[in-house]
Design a protein around this motif. Structure first.
Motif, PDB file in Angstrom:
ATOM      1  N   LEU A 470     -20.734  28.439  15.314  1.00 25.73           N
ATOM      2  CA  LEU A 470     -22.080  28.087  16.029  1.00 25.73           C
ATOM      3  C   LEU A 470     -23.262  27.469  15.052  1.00 25.73           C
ATOM      4  N   ARG A 471     -23.458  28.149  13.872  1.00 29.30           N
ATOM      5  CA  ARG A 471     -24.456  27.699  12.904  1.00 29.30           C
ATOM      6  C   ARG A 471     -23.778  26.429  12.169  1.00 29.30           C
ATOM      7  N   GLU A 472     -22.709  25.892  12.394  1.00 32.38           N
ATOM      8  CA  GLU A 472     -22.130  24.596  12.037  1.00 32.38           C
ATOM      9  C   GLU A 472     -22.960  23.459  12.621  1.00 32.38           C
ATOM     10  N   VAL A 473     -23.502  23.889  14.038  1.00 29.95           N
ATOM     11  CA  VAL A 473     -24.079  22.621  14.965  1.00 29.95           C
ATOM     12  C   VAL A 473     -25.628  23.192  15.168  1.00 29.95           C
ATOM     13  N   ILE A 474     -25.804  24.391  15.063  1.00 29.39           N
ATOM     14  CA  ILE A 474     -27.233  24.654  15.871  1.00 29.39           C
ATOM     15  C   ILE A 474     -27.900  25.878  14.510  1.00 29.39           C
ATOM     16  N   PRO A 475     -28.754  25.444  14.018  1.00 29.17           N
ATOM     17  CA  PRO A 475     -29.393  26.383  13.106  1.00 29.17           C
ATOM     18  C   PRO A 475     -30.104  27.676  13.448  1.00 29.17           C
TER      19      PRO A 475
END
Length: 503
Positions: A470-475
């Motif tokens: 998830l953190r690859e696309v949403i901070p």
């Protein structure tokens, strides 16, 4: 479209849901096995003998439905079939997505490959070439009762084979004849029995169900790992997932979900022991194996039923070359698929129901012990406040959609067809419920990841992977932003497949 190597051979017996999805979504190429071709030829020989002998056989030398007692002269038998297709192409509404159309085509080819339908080899070959070369009929979504099969949608499919109707080729919508010509194909003229053989079946509802079963599998797997993230965010008690507890209740889905939860949480420093913070967690955490597991079991039942239907003969009449029998029956009735679609819709909706309750626990400071709505500047910032509203709204919509279509029936054909399945309606609703549930779980996914930002300690083996993806696309959310953008990205991530494929 570039020519591709044949990868799936159809014989009417071994087609899997995964293969249907690959044909529909990856444009896998198909062909018939030699054994299937031989059976098709034998079945066709029966039809030609019946016509030559002027036998009175439903749908071959008679009219259809209430007109089954009307005998058709030999010289009009071919026109009868073309009239059938044109008159039955009564679909309305938005067209089906290309993937559904391709699944329908593949399933109809596989049913015909069994050799009980009396179709000519050249007719089925045209349908195969349309699928392989990307000629996709425009098929409206509304109009099927799901008994006498999916007459209206399948008729729209066949119109293009006649050079009529409309089709899409490489993203361009055009008349059916032009679509065939663009792919180097020519229209055909249907002969005796062929129109009925092509449209009398459950392939529209089964196509929808095949894709729904494939999508639901990923959703179930993702629901487990997202729930595990919430358990960590709320310092939940994994002892409730202990295998000895679940072995004494013999539901395999429950046992599998409990196993998955423990595997995802393995090595976590975020969970607690019984009595450390609380003695028991709320049901939405503690009962995840029981709720998610029941959905797993429902999915297994539906998967098996749909797989059987993929390899069944569902038209009428059915020709038995071995015995010479021609039997009029009701294999076109969609009740097995209607019940399966309604059952799976209810089961998938429950994943969303319990997910929304976990989201509420994450954003509610009275239940979570975390900053209200997962923002450090509550008041100035609203954080995740309205994401829970959105989840609640979608969950409520699912509850409306989960009213079973299969309990309804409206007589048709002057009461000759006095009980119908509404199976295609059920399957269409199911796809919407799955899409909705994906959105609800995407909201929990975002909220759980945000809640994890406020804690310390190592995440579990599976939850770490899901969090990192998830953190690859949403901070992380540090201040208010357009949340719908994050929600859409998270939903796309879930739609792309399993977050943690193997565990």
């Amino acid at each position: 479209m570039n020519q591709r190597t044949i990868s799936i051979r159809l014989d009417g017996h071994k087609l899997t849901i995964e293969q249907v999805a690959a044909i529909a979504r990856k444009f896998e190429q198909i062909e018939l096995t030699p054994e299937a071709v031989e059976k098709i030829r034998k079945s066709r020989s029966m039809v030609e003998q019946m016509v030559q002998n002027q036998q009175v056989v439903y749908g071959i030398t008679t009219g259809f439905g209430k007109f089954s007692d009307v005998v058709i002269p030999q010289e009009d038998v071919s026109q009868l079939q073309e009239n059938l297709i044109m008159s039955h192409a009564c679909g309305m509404g938005d067209p089906y997505p290309t993937e559904v159309v391709r699944a329908m085509m593949a399933l109809r080819i596989n049913a015909l490959a069994k050799g009980y339908s009396g179709i000519r080899e050249e007719t089925i070959n045209l349908l195969i070439e349309m699928c392989n070369r990307g000629v996709h009929p425009i098929i409206p979504q509304q109009g099927s009762l799901g008994a006498s099969g999916d007459l209206a949608p399948l008729s729209h499919m066949v119109l293009v084979m006649l050079g009529k109707g409309e089709a899409e080729v490489n993203g361009t919508r055009m008349p059916g004849k032009a679509a065939l010509e663009s792919a180097g194909l020519s229209p055909i003229r249907l002969e005796a029995k062929e129109g009925l053989a092509l449209i009398n079946g459950t392939q529209a509802m089964t196509a929808l169900l095949c894709l729904a079963v494939a999508d639901a599998h990923a959703l179930i797997e993702n629901a487990d790992v997202i729930a595990a993230m919430t358990v960590e965010a709320l310092h939940g008690i994994p002892k409730a997932f202990d295998p000895q507890l679940h072995l004494v209740r013999a539901h395999p889905g429950q046992q599998e979900s409990a196993r998955k939860l423990l595997a995802h949480l393995a090595g976590s420093e975020r969970t607690t022991a019984q009595g450390e913070l609380r003695v028991q967690d709320a049901y939405s955490l503690r009962c995840v194996p029981q709720v998610h597991g029941a959905t797993r079991d429902a999915w297994e039942y539906v998967r098996a039923a749909v797989t059987r239907e993929c390899n069944s003969v569902t038209d009428n009449p059915i020709l038995f070359a071995e015995t010479g029998d021609v039997i009029s029956g009701g294999n076109f009735h969609g009740q097995p698929m209607a019940l399966a679609a309604d059952f799976l819709a209810i089961a998938i909706a429950e994943l969303a129901n319990i997910s929304e309750r976990r989201t509420e626990r994450l954003v509610n400071p009275q239940l979570s012990g975390l900053p209200g709505f997962l923002t450090e500047k509550g008041g100035l910032h609203s954080g995740f406040m309205i994401t829970q509203y959105a989840a609640a709204s979608i969950v409520s919509e699912n509850k409306v959609l989960c009213h079973p279509a299969s309990v309804d029936s409206i007589p048709s054909s002057a009461n000759q067809e006095d009980h119908v399945s509404m199976g295609t309606t059920a399957a269409r609703k199911l796809r919407t419920v799955i899409a909705n549930s994906m959105k609800v779980l995407a909201i929990e996914y975002l909220a759980a990841a945000q809640a994890i930002e406020f804690g310390k300690g190592k995440l579990g083996i599976g939850t770490e992977k899901a969090y990192a993806k998830l953190r690859e696309v949403i901070p992380p959310l540090s201040e208010d932003r357009e949340m719908h953008v994050d929600m859409a990205k998270a939903a796309e991530l879930l739609a792309s497949g399993c977050l943690v494929p193997e565990i």
